[in-house]
Design an enzyme around this catalytic site. Structure first.
Site, mmCIF file in Angstrom:
data_model
loop_
_atom_site.group_PDB
_atom_site.id
_atom_site.type_symbol
_atom_site.label_atom_id
_atom_site.label_comp_id
_atom_site.label_asym_id
_atom_site.label_seq_id
_atom_site.Cartn_x
_atom_site.Cartn_y
_atom_site.Cartn_z
ATOM 1 C CB SER A 139 -0.871 0.008 1.258
ATOM 2 O OG SER A 139 -1.510 1.249 1.411
ATOM 3 C CE1 TYR A 152 -3.843 -2.053 5.394
ATOM 4 C CE2 TYR A 152 -3.436 0.238 4.783
ATOM 5 C CZ TYR A 152 -3.728 -1.071 4.419
ATOM 6 O OH TYR A 152 -3.888 -1.403 3.096
HETATM 7 P P1 NDP Z 1 -11.656 -5.899 0.427
HETATM 8 O O1 NDP Z 1 -12.098 -5.727 1.832
HETATM 9 O O2 NDP Z 1 -12.635 -5.637 -0.660
HETATM 10 O O3 NDP Z 1 -11.026 -7.362 0.226
HETATM 11 C C1 NDP Z 1 -10.184 -7.926 1.187
HETATM 12 C C2 NDP Z 1 -10.055 -9.415 0.939
HETATM 13 O O4 NDP Z 1 -9.168 -9.953 1.924
HETATM 14 C C3 NDP Z 1 -11.369 -10.153 1.049
HETATM 15 O O5 NDP Z 1 -11.484 -11.061 -0.004
HETATM 16 C C4 NDP Z 1 -11.252 -10.890 2.368
HETATM 17 O O6 NDP Z 1 -11.930 -12.125 2.288
HETATM 18 C C5 NDP Z 1 -9.757 -11.125 2.459
HETATM 19 N N1 NDP Z 1 -9.313 -11.357 3.833
HETATM 20 C C6 NDP Z 1 -9.291 -10.488 4.868
HETATM 21 N N2 NDP Z 1 -8.862 -11.103 5.982
HETATM 22 C C7 NDP Z 1 -8.594 -12.391 5.634
HETATM 23 C C8 NDP Z 1 -8.128 -13.521 6.343
HETATM 24 N N3 NDP Z 1 -7.844 -13.483 7.655
HETATM 25 N N4 NDP Z 1 -7.965 -14.677 5.666
HETATM 26 C C9 NDP Z 1 -8.251 -14.743 4.359
HETATM 27 N N5 NDP Z 1 -8.712 -13.721 3.627
HETATM 28 C C10 NDP Z 1 -8.885 -12.559 4.268
HETATM 29 O O7 NDP Z 1 -10.402 -4.923 0.264
HETATM 30 P P2 NDP Z 1 -9.351 -4.705 -0.934
HETATM 31 O O8 NDP Z 1 -9.670 -5.512 -2.110
HETATM 32 O O9 NDP Z 1 -9.227 -3.254 -1.090
HETATM 33 O O10 NDP Z 1 -8.035 -5.224 -0.213
HETATM 34 C C11 NDP Z 1 -7.159 -6.171 -0.790
HETATM 35 C C12 NDP Z 1 -5.736 -5.836 -0.363
HETATM 36 O O11 NDP Z 1 -5.405 -4.555 -0.891
HETATM 37 C C13 NDP Z 1 -5.519 -5.731 1.139
HETATM 38 O O12 NDP Z 1 -4.269 -6.311 1.438
HETATM 39 C C14 NDP Z 1 -5.489 -4.227 1.388
HETATM 40 O O13 NDP Z 1 -4.731 -3.890 2.521
HETATM 41 C C15 NDP Z 1 -4.827 -3.756 0.120
HETATM 42 N N6 NDP Z 1 -5.001 -2.367 -0.254
HETATM 43 C C16 NDP Z 1 -6.244 -1.815 -0.431
HETATM 44 C C17 NDP Z 1 -6.352 -0.497 -0.849
HETATM 45 C C18 NDP Z 1 -7.663 0.190 -1.023
HETATM 46 O O14 NDP Z 1 -7.699 1.442 -1.001
HETATM 47 N N7 NDP Z 1 -8.760 -0.534 -1.242
HETATM 48 C C19 NDP Z 1 -5.162 0.295 -1.171
HETATM 49 C C20 NDP Z 1 -3.908 -0.371 -0.906
HETATM 50 C C21 NDP Z 1 -3.859 -1.657 -0.511
HETATM 51 P P3 NDP Z 1 -12.841 -12.766 3.438
HETATM 52 O O15 NDP Z 1 -13.399 -11.658 4.262
HETATM 53 O O16 NDP Z 1 -13.882 -13.542 2.686
HETATM 54 O O17 NDP Z 1 -11.908 -13.642 4.178
HETATM 55 C C1 8X3 Z 2 -5.130 1.512 1.558
HETATM 56 C C2 8X3 Z 2 -4.929 2.865 0.973
HETATM 57 O O1 8X3 Z 2 -4.591 5.315 1.477
HETATM 58 O O2 8X3 Z 2 -6.151 4.081 2.900
HETATM 59 O O3 8X3 Z 2 -3.950 0.831 1.728
HETATM 60 O O4 8X3 Z 2 -3.799 3.723 3.120
HETATM 61 S S1 8X3 Z 2 -4.865 4.034 2.190
#
Ligand code: NDP
Ligand code: 8X3
Length: 252
Positions: A139, A152
């Site tokens: 991120s 985070y």
């Molecule tokens: P979502 O919440 O839409 O998706 C997160 C996914 O992670 C879900 O499929 C969830 O599945 C899974 N997950 C969470 N905890 C667990 C666990 N303990 N075991 C297995 N699966 C898990 O968020 P995003 O798609 O945005 O996030 C995906 C990644 O991108 C993350 O690592 C997040 O930190 C990162 N990210 C997101 C950003 C944003 O602005 N959206 C920016 C930068 C990075 P389930 O709940 O079914 O287990």
């Molecule tokens: C998620 C993006 O900007 O909320 O990793 O940190 S931000």
């Protein structure tokens, strides 16, 4: 034989969009997450195009991760690309207001979970070698501090450095490693971070132009399908309408 991508966190957001992107290109898929119904829906959507194996998996459970990966049967017993995507943020409040449990959940998922999966899958990547990839979803928060980022951001800094250090050890193996570092993207991320506050999520994304899950899926696919001799170390991606702020200064 189809190449196989293993995507963690495929029930939502980046993971689900990435599954769709790889399916479009004919890759076989191993898809995991905790929500079975979501996995079943995605399998039903994609299985006419490509072989799809779904498995409920909490990445925090090292034994379950290992058993799942070691138990994979053909055609899913080879893994060409690992997308370490499962992750979450919690507690957007200031550090001094946050429950310790929320910090632990982020560390257990984003750090321990990611290393659990990497450790289990690495032998499969090494068995193929050249052209395989580990794509870790970091991120911008792993590079740039901001209020409420506390643990985070620290977990995503771990993802970045772990990715770089893996590069050092894997340099002669053909296994590539990339830290993809997205900025603001509209997924269920903020809904999870605020423990279900849809209004907060809508307010965050509604008045700007965030990245979409498909934007990031496209970058993941791009990184995974570059010629074997190219390794993108880190890819930081923000929406055009996001940038940095000035330093905070406490005044009298
Ligand atoms: P979502 O919440 O839409 O998706 C997160 C996914 O992670 C879900 O499929 C969830 O599945 C899974 N997950 C969470 N905890 C667990 C666990 N303990 N075991 C297995 N699966 C898990 O968020 P995003 O798609 O945005 O996030 C995906 C990644 O991108 C993350 O690592 C997040 O930190 C990162 N990210 C997101 C950003 C944003 O602005 N959206 C920016 C930068 C990075 P389930 O709940 O079914 O287990
Ligand atoms: C998620 C993006 O900007 O909320 O990793 O940190 S931000």
């Amino acid at each position: 034989m189809s190449k196989v991508a293993f995507i963690t966190g495929a029930t939502s957001g980046f993971g689900r969009a990435t599954a769709r992107r790889f399916a479009e290109a004919g890759w076989a898929l191993v898809l995991s997450g905790r929500r079975l119904e979501r996995l079943e829906e995605l399998k039903a959507e994609l299985q006419d195009k490509v072989p799809v194996h779904i498995t409920t998996l909490d990445v925090r459970d090292a034994a379950a991760v290992k058993a799942m990966v070691y138990g994979l049967q053909a055609p899913f017993d080879r893994i060409d690309v690992l997308v370490n995507n499962a992750g979450l943020a919690l507690a957007p409040e200031a550090a001094q207001k946050v429950a310790l449990e929320d910090w632990h959940t982020m560390i257990d998922t984003n750090v321990t979970g990611l290393v659990n999966v990497t450790h289990a899958v690495l032998p499969k990547l090494l068995a193929i070698g050249k052209g395989t990839s580990i794509i870790n979803i970091g991120s911008v928060a792993g590079e740039w501090p901001y209020p409420g980022g506390h643990v985070y951001g620290a977990t995503k800094a771990f993802v970045k450095q772990f990715s770089f250090n893996l590069r050092c050890d894997l340099v002669s193996t053909g296994v590539r490693v990339t830290d993809i570092a997205p900025g603001m993207a509209e997924t269920e991320f903020t809904l999870v971070r605020t423990k279900g506050n849809q209004a907060a999520s809508d307010a965050l994304y509604g008045t700007t132009t965030p990245l979409t899950a498909e934007d990031i899926a496209e970058q993941i696919f791009y990184v995974a399908t570059l010629p074997d001799h190219i390794n993108i170390n880190r890819l930081e991606i923000m929406p055009s309408r996001q940038a940095w702020s000035p330093f905070a200064i406490d005044r009298d």
